[in-house]
Design an enzyme around this catalytic site. Sequence first.
Site, PDB file in Angstrom:
ATOM      1  N   ASP A 119      95.687  51.926   3.229  1.00 15.21           N
ATOM      2  CA  ASP A 119      94.877  52.671   3.850  1.00 15.21           C
ATOM      3  C   ASP A 119      93.416  52.804   5.047  1.00 15.21           C
ATOM      4  OD1 ASP A 119      93.700  55.487   3.964  1.00 15.21           O
ATOM      5  OD2 ASP A 119      94.323  56.170   2.218  1.00 15.21           O
ATOM      6  N   LYS A 128      80.986  52.045  15.833  1.00 16.14           N
ATOM      7  CA  LYS A 128      81.528  51.043  16.030  1.00 16.14           C
ATOM      8  C   LYS A 128      80.481  49.847  16.674  1.00 16.14           C
ATOM      9  CE  LYS A 128      85.038  51.669  16.967  1.00 16.14           C
ATOM     10  NZ  LYS A 128      85.901  51.055  16.785  1.00 16.14           N
ATOM     11  N   TYR A 182      79.838  58.140  15.856  1.00 14.22           N
ATOM     12  CA  TYR A 182      81.398  56.706  15.736  1.00 14.22           C
ATOM     13  C   TYR A 182      80.359  55.477  16.375  1.00 14.22           C
ATOM     14  CZ  TYR A 182      84.508  54.888  19.365  1.00 14.22           C
ATOM     15  OH  TYR A 182      85.360  54.460  19.629  1.00 14.22           O
ATOM     16  N   LYS A 219      88.154  40.399   4.334  1.00 12.42           N
ATOM     17  CA  LYS A 219      87.773  39.880   3.515  1.00 12.42           C
ATOM     18  C   LYS A 219      88.798  39.350   2.910  1.00 12.42           C
ATOM     19  CE  LYS A 219      83.810  39.194   1.786  1.00 12.42           C
ATOM     20  NZ  LYS A 219      82.669  38.048   2.121  1.00 12.42           N
ATOM     21  N   SER A 270      85.815  47.048  19.257  1.00 15.06           N
ATOM     22  CA  SER A 270      84.571  47.804  19.174  1.00 15.06           C
ATOM     23  C   SER A 270      84.803  48.763  20.003  1.00 15.06           C
ATOM     24  CB  SER A 270      83.891  47.211  19.250  1.00 15.06           C
ATOM     25  OG  SER A 270      82.537  47.531  19.035  1.00 15.06           O
TER      26      SER A 270
END
Length: 254
Positions: free
Chosen positions: A122, A236, A232, A179, A203
Amino acid sequence: MPPIVSMYRESFPPKATFSVDDIPDLSGKVIIVTGANTGAILPSFDGNNSYSNFKSRCRKGDCEGLPALHCANIPPRLNSIPHRGSLESQRQSLHCNREKTESAIRDLKAETGKEAIFLKLDLESLKSIKAEEFLSKETDVHVLFNNAGVMVPPIADLTADGYDLQFGTNTLGHFYFTKLLLPALLKGAKSSSDGTARVVNTSSGASLMGKINFDTLKDSPARTKTSPSTLYAQSKLGNAIFAKELAAGTEIRE
């Protein structure tokens, strides 16, 4: 080069010089793909996408012994689907679920003989993003494909942590997930014959028009006055910045 010129050139790219035959042997590689049930990874089997290329290599036997293609899914109210023929994704309620992902896994097995493993992810809730389930199955990661995402949802939509849904899902969620997997990626690099592991961030050409406005990352008057398409593009651009910084190795430590 002006962004509009770059976007135009990217809309009409030259003939590809890299084909499925150039993909190296994937034997023994462990791959994680987020948003793996549709979209960039599972389109219409037309042979012009990464999923079909992956299948082609497996059919040729070049990924014999592949332990698993781990498919990380996004929550039930988000769905990665093709958007105007691009590799991007768009919001679609109640379609991205375990059943659809397992259907994609069955299709992959039928085409290649290899079986992926479903892992729920999620991305719109930082507290729910964990790597324990994956790490209980594998110790190494060779490829992490951050593919899941949302595109121009209603401006009222936020993540569970109060971030703009697009920046929180597309950028922050993948940043945090990556990470958590860095130790496994470093192990994957050590176990690879070429000494490398790869992180792919999906991207968009929209990133060329984006800029980071910190006043819009969380809910605020500035954010609600900003169009979803601008938000948006910001998310990106965040993907691109993260990819560049990760490649520079500024945060990677043994």
